[in-house]
Design a protein around this motif. Structure first.
Motif, PDB file in Angstrom:
ATOM      1  N   THR A   1       0.824  -1.196   0.000  1.00  0.00           N
ATOM      2  CA  THR A   1       0.000   0.000   0.000  1.00  0.00           C
ATOM      3  C   THR A   1       0.865   1.256   0.000  1.00  0.00           C
ATOM      4  OG1 THR A   1      -1.802  -1.096   1.195  1.00  0.00           O
ATOM      5  CG2 THR A   1      -1.739   1.298   1.298  1.00  0.00           C
ATOM      6  N   SER A   2       0.508   2.208  -0.861  1.00  0.00           N
ATOM      7  CA  SER A   2       1.149   3.519  -0.845  1.00  0.00           C
ATOM      8  C   SER A   2       0.102   4.556  -0.472  1.00  0.00           C
ATOM      9  CB  SER A   2       1.762   3.847  -2.209  1.00  0.00           C
ATOM     10  OG  SER A   2       0.751   4.189  -3.137  1.00  0.00           O
ATOM     11  N   ARG A   3       0.482   5.822  -0.480  1.00  0.00           N
ATOM     12  CA  ARG A   3      -0.469   6.873  -0.118  1.00  0.00           C
ATOM     13  C   ARG A   3      -1.490   7.128  -1.217  1.00  0.00           C
ATOM     14  NH1 ARG A   3       0.735   9.174   4.585  1.00  0.00           N
ATOM     15  NH2 ARG A   3       2.812   8.746   5.434  1.00  0.00           N
ATOM     16  N   THR A   4      -1.253   6.595  -2.391  1.00  0.00           N
ATOM     17  CA  THR A   4      -2.188   6.814  -3.499  1.00  0.00           C
ATOM     18  C   THR A   4      -2.698   5.531  -4.129  1.00  0.00           C
ATOM     19  OG1 THR A   4      -0.277   7.059  -4.970  1.00  0.00           O
ATOM     20  CG2 THR A   4      -1.281   9.079  -4.127  1.00  0.00           C
ATOM     21  N   ALA A   5      -2.180   4.390  -3.717  1.00  0.00           N
ATOM     22  CA  ALA A   5      -2.614   3.130  -4.332  1.00  0.00           C
ATOM     23  C   ALA A   5      -2.568   1.999  -3.320  1.00  0.00           C
ATOM     24  CB  ALA A   5      -1.731   2.792  -5.530  1.00  0.00           C
ATOM     25  N   LYS A   6      -3.569   1.136  -3.383  1.00  0.00           N
ATOM     26  CA  LYS A   6      -3.610  -0.043  -2.520  1.00  0.00           C
ATOM     27  C   LYS A   6      -3.591  -1.279  -3.397  1.00  0.00           C
ATOM     28  CE  LYS A   6      -7.453  -1.371  -0.615  1.00  0.00           C
ATOM     29  NZ  LYS A   6      -8.646  -1.458   0.249  1.00  0.00           N
ATOM     30  N   ILE A   7      -2.606  -2.136  -3.184  1.00  0.00           N
ATOM     31  CA  ILE A   7      -2.505  -3.389  -3.926  1.00  0.00           C
ATOM     32  C   ILE A   7      -3.003  -4.501  -3.013  1.00  0.00           C
ATOM     33  CG2 ILE A   7      -0.991  -4.934  -5.199  1.00  0.00           C
ATOM     34  CD1 ILE A   7      -1.214  -2.092  -6.347  1.00  0.00           C
ATOM     35  N   SER A   8      -4.057  -5.173  -3.382  1.00  0.00           N
ATOM     36  CA  SER A   8      -4.708  -6.242  -2.624  1.00  0.00           C
ATOM     37  C   SER A   8      -5.465  -5.675  -1.433  1.00  0.00           C
ATOM     38  CB  SER A   8      -3.714  -7.322  -2.177  1.00  0.00           C
ATOM     39  OG  SER A   8      -2.887  -6.862  -1.125  1.00  0.00           O
ATOM     40  N   GLU A   9      -6.144  -6.543  -0.716  1.00  0.00           N
ATOM     41  CA  GLU A   9      -7.001  -6.127   0.383  1.00  0.00           C
ATOM     42  C   GLU A   9      -6.203  -5.886   1.657  1.00  0.00           C
ATOM     43  OE1 GLU A   9     -11.124  -8.119   0.241  1.00  0.00           O
ATOM     44  OE2 GLU A   9      -9.755  -9.596  -0.582  1.00  0.00           O
ATOM     45  N   ASP A  10      -6.820  -5.146   2.574  1.00  0.00           N
ATOM     46  CA  ASP A  10      -6.202  -4.798   3.853  1.00  0.00           C
ATOM     47  C   ASP A  10      -7.115  -5.336   4.944  1.00  0.00           C
ATOM     48  OD1 ASP A  10      -4.592  -3.656   5.748  1.00  0.00           O
ATOM     49  OD2 ASP A  10      -5.085  -1.589   5.272  1.00  0.00           O
ATOM     50  N   ILE A  11      -7.093  -6.653   5.156  1.00  0.00           N
ATOM     51  CA  ILE A  11      -8.152  -7.282   5.942  1.00  0.00           C
ATOM     52  C   ILE A  11      -7.677  -7.861   7.263  1.00  0.00           C
ATOM     53  CG2 ILE A  11      -9.501  -7.831   3.887  1.00  0.00           C
ATOM     54  CD1 ILE A  11      -8.457 -10.698   4.103  1.00  0.00           C
ATOM     55  N   LEU A  12      -6.372  -7.922   7.491  1.00  0.00           N
ATOM     56  CA  LEU A  12      -5.873  -8.553   8.705  1.00  0.00           C
ATOM     57  C   LEU A  12      -4.882  -7.639   9.426  1.00  0.00           C
ATOM     58  CD1 LEU A  12      -5.234 -12.174   7.381  1.00  0.00           C
ATOM     59  CD2 LEU A  12      -7.039 -11.467   8.952  1.00  0.00           C
ATOM     60  N   PRO A  13      -4.900  -7.653  10.761  1.00  0.00           N
ATOM     61  CA  PRO A  13      -3.911  -6.876  11.510  1.00  0.00           C
ATOM     62  C   PRO A  13      -2.536  -7.532  11.395  1.00  0.00           C
ATOM     63  CG  PRO A  13      -5.184  -8.246  13.002  1.00  0.00           C
ATOM     64  CD  PRO A  13      -5.805  -8.425  11.638  1.00  0.00           C
ATOM     65  N   LEU A  14      -1.515  -6.704  11.284  1.00  0.00           N
ATOM     66  CA  LEU A  14      -0.153  -7.208  11.106  1.00  0.00           C
ATOM     67  C   LEU A  14       0.747  -6.648  12.197  1.00  0.00           C
ATOM     68  CD1 LEU A  14       0.084  -6.647   7.248  1.00  0.00           C
ATOM     69  CD2 LEU A  14      -0.382  -8.816   8.423  1.00  0.00           C
ATOM     70  N   GLN A  15       1.527  -7.513  12.806  1.00  0.00           N
ATOM     71  CA  GLN A  15       2.388  -7.083  13.901  1.00  0.00           C
ATOM     72  C   GLN A  15       3.611  -6.328  13.399  1.00  0.00           C
ATOM     73  OE1 GLN A  15       1.212  -7.309  16.747  1.00  0.00           O
ATOM     74  NE2 GLN A  15       2.844  -6.860  18.177  1.00  0.00           N
ATOM     75  N   ASN A  16       4.044  -6.600  12.176  1.00  0.00           N
ATOM     76  CA  ASN A  16       5.190  -5.876  11.632  1.00  0.00           C
ATOM     77  C   ASN A  16       5.067  -5.767  10.106  1.00  0.00           C
ATOM     78  OD1 ASN A  16       6.163  -8.674  12.984  1.00  0.00           O
ATOM     79  ND2 ASN A  16       6.800  -8.612  10.847  1.00  0.00           N
ATOM     80  N   VAL A  17       5.609  -4.681   9.563  1.00  0.00           N
ATOM     81  CA  VAL A  17       5.570  -4.427   8.127  1.00  0.00           C
ATOM     82  C   VAL A  17       6.893  -3.816   7.710  1.00  0.00           C
ATOM     83  CG1 VAL A  17       3.079  -3.978   8.226  1.00  0.00           C
ATOM     84  CG2 VAL A  17       4.668  -2.060   8.277  1.00  0.00           C
ATOM     85  N   LEU A  18       7.107  -3.753   6.393  1.00  0.00           N
ATOM     86  CA  LEU A  18       8.253  -3.053   5.844  1.00  0.00           C
ATOM     87  C   LEU A  18       7.785  -1.697   5.329  1.00  0.00           C
ATOM     88  CD1 LEU A  18      10.049  -5.858   3.784  1.00  0.00           C
ATOM     89  CD2 LEU A  18      10.224  -5.318   6.218  1.00  0.00           C
ATOM     90  N   GLY A  19       8.518  -0.651   5.658  1.00  0.00           N
ATOM     91  CA  GLY A  19       8.179   0.692   5.209  1.00  0.00           C
ATOM     92  C   GLY A  19       9.296   1.264   4.343  1.00  0.00           C
ATOM     93  N   VAL A  20       8.914   1.983   3.292  1.00  0.00           N
ATOM     94  CA  VAL A  20       9.882   2.654   2.426  1.00  0.00           C
ATOM     95  C   VAL A  20       9.835   4.142   2.738  1.00  0.00           C
ATOM     96  CG1 VAL A  20      10.543   3.166   0.045  1.00  0.00           C
ATOM     97  CG2 VAL A  20       9.609   0.920   0.628  1.00  0.00           C
ATOM     98  N   PHE A  21      11.012   4.722   3.027  1.00  0.00           N
ATOM     99  CA  PHE A  21      11.104   6.115   3.457  1.00  0.00           C
ATOM    100  C   PHE A  21      12.032   6.889   2.531  1.00  0.00           C
ATOM    101  CE2 PHE A  21       9.889   3.649   7.090  1.00  0.00           C
ATOM    102  CZ  PHE A  21       9.062   4.460   7.851  1.00  0.00           C
ATOM    103  N   ARG A  22      11.637   8.113   2.237  1.00  0.00           N
ATOM    104  CA  ARG A  22      12.495   8.990   1.438  1.00  0.00           C
ATOM    105  C   ARG A  22      13.618   9.510   2.306  1.00  0.00           C
ATOM    106  NH1 ARG A  22       9.159  12.872   0.752  1.00  0.00           N
ATOM    107  NH2 ARG A  22       8.051  12.005  -1.037  1.00  0.00           N
ATOM    108  N   LYS A  23      14.836   9.476   1.792  1.00  0.00           N
ATOM    109  CA  LYS A  23      15.982   9.977   2.523  1.00  0.00           C
ATOM    110  C   LYS A  23      16.059  11.498   2.400  1.00  0.00           C
ATOM    111  CE  LYS A  23      18.790   5.821   2.409  1.00  0.00           C
ATOM    112  NZ  LYS A  23      20.074   5.213   2.053  1.00  0.00           N
ATOM    113  N   ASP A  24      16.524  12.135   3.454  1.00  0.00           N
ATOM    114  CA  ASP A  24      16.663  13.584   3.435  1.00  0.00           C
ATOM    115  C   ASP A  24      17.753  13.994   2.462  1.00  0.00           C
ATOM    116  OD1 ASP A  24      14.738  13.808   5.377  1.00  0.00           O
ATOM    117  OD2 ASP A  24      16.201  13.717   7.018  1.00  0.00           O
ATOM    118  N   ASN A  25      17.523  15.079   1.764  1.00  0.00           N
ATOM    119  CA  ASN A  25      18.523  15.584   0.827  1.00  0.00           C
ATOM    120  C   ASN A  25      19.702  16.199   1.578  1.00  0.00           C
ATOM    121  OD1 ASN A  25      16.935  14.880  -1.409  1.00  0.00           O
ATOM    122  ND2 ASN A  25      15.769  16.810  -1.289  1.00  0.00           N
TER     123      ASN A  25
END
Length: 282
Positions: free
Chosen positions: A258-282
Motif C-alpha cells: 500500500t502507498s499513499r495513493t494506491a492499494k494493492i490487494s485487500e487490507d483485511i488482517l492486523p499485522l504485527q510488523n511491516v516493511l516501510g519505504v522512506f524517502r531519505k533527506d537531501n
C-alpha cells in the motif's frame, strides 16, 4: 474469517485489472519510485524498484511506542469524529483500535494504519504470523535495535532480511545477521538460482509477498504476486529484475502493498510488523 471494510483510497489497483498482458506503464508513487505491473510467463505481479541511495527500507512493528496513539488522543479523535480535520491526521489511523477478531479486541495495526502513523511512502506486509488474535509474529523480529520475537525453527522460515542504511541483506545464515532483521521464508532465490522450494510450493498457486536484491546495481525490489508457483516467480524475478536473492515474506490473505495513493490487494488482517519505504533527506 471476518473481513473488514478498511478505508477509502484515492486509487485502488489490482493486478488482475491492471494486467491485460505484458508490461504495463508504471504508476508514479514518488519522484523516483514507481509501481510496475508485469505479467510474464503466466506470473502477474506488482513491484517497486528501490534505489537505496534515495530511499531506505525499515522494519516497523506495532509495538513501537512512536506508532502508538495514547488514550487522550484517542478520546479526542472520537469526540471530533474520525475524519475531522480539527482532530489531526493521527485520527485517520484509529480503525485498528476498535477492531475485533472472533469477538476479541486486537492490539495491532492494519497496513493503512502503519502508513498513516509514520512518514513511510509505501508499506508492505512483513513476515509471517503465529497468531492473529492476539497478533503475534512468527520468527525473529528486531526493529530499532529491540528484539520482539525469537528465531523460529520452522524449516520454511529459512531466510533473513536485514535492513541497513544503504542496503537490504538477504541471507540463509542466522549467524550472519546484525541490526534490524526479519525472519521469513522460504528463501526461494539464492545466488541467482532457485532455492529451498518445497514440493507443495512447486505444485500450488499462491499469492506471494516478496523482497529481492540485485548484486550488480544494489537495487531492492519489493512486491506482491497474484496466485503463482513459487518456482515461476523466482524465474520472473531473476529474468525481469535481475534478482540474485529473494525472500518470501508471507502469502495469501496477509499479502499487501500500500502507498499513499494506491492499494494493492485487500487490507483485511492486523499485522504485527511491516516493511516501510522512506524517502531519505537531501
Amino acid at each position: 474469517m471476518m473481513r473488514y471494510l478498511i478505508s477509502i483510497w484515492v486509487l485502488t489497483i489490482t493486478a488482475i485489472d491492471a494486467l491485460a498482458g505484458g508490461l504495463v506503464a508504471p504508476y508514479q508513487i514518488d519522484g523516483n519510485l514507481r509501481m510496475e505491473f508485469i505479467e510474464v510467463g503466466g506470473v502477474a505481479l506488482n513491484a517497486v524498484r528501490i534505489d537505496p541511495m534515495l530511499y531506505s527500507v525499515k522494519l516497523l512493528t506495532a509495538q513501537d511506542p512512536e506508532l502508538q496513539i495514547d488514550k487522550l488522543q484517542l478520546e479526542r479523535c472520537k469526540s471530533f469524529g474520525e475524519l475531522s480535520p480539527s482532530a489531526g491526521d493521527w485520527c485517520l489511523g484509529e480503525s485498528s483500535m476498535n477492531a475485533t477478531i472472533n469477538g476479541r479486541e486486537i492490539d495491532s495495526f492494519f497496513l493503512h494504519d502503519y502508513l498513516r502513523r509514520s512518514d513511510a511512502i509505501l508499506v508492505q506486509n512483513g513476515g509471517n504470523m503465529a497468531s492473529f488474535s492476539p497478533p503475534r509474529p512468527l520468527g525473529l523480529v528486531v526493529s530499532k535495535g529491540r528484539k520482539y520475537s525469537s528465531v523460529s525453527p520452522s524449516p520454511e522460515l529459512n531466510g533473513f532480511a536485514c535492513f541497513g542504511e544503504y542496503e537490504v541483506k538477504i541471507t540463509a545464515d542466522g549467524d550472519d545477521i546484525e541490526g534490524d532483521c526479519l525472519q521469513a521464508g522460504p528463501l526461494f532465490l539464492w545466488n541467482g538460482a532457485a532455492y529451498s522450494i518445497s514440493d507443495i510450493q512447486m505444485s500450488e498457486d499462491q499469492r506471494h509477498s516478496f523482497i529481492c536484491t540485485t548484486t550488480e546495481t544494489n537495487q531492492i525490489v519489493m512486491g506482491v504476486s497474484q496466485p503463482a508457483l513459487l518456482g515461476r516467480l523466482a524465474d520472473v524475478l531473476r529474468s525481469t529484475f535481475n534478482c540474485e536473492n529473494a525472500l518470501r515474506l508471507s502469502g495469501e490473505d496477509t499479502v499487501g502493498l500500500t502507498s499513499r495513493t494506491a492499494k494493492i490487494s485487500e487490507d483485511i488482517l492486523p499485522l504485527q510488523n511491516v516493511l516501510g519505504v522512506f524517502r531519505k533527506d537531501n
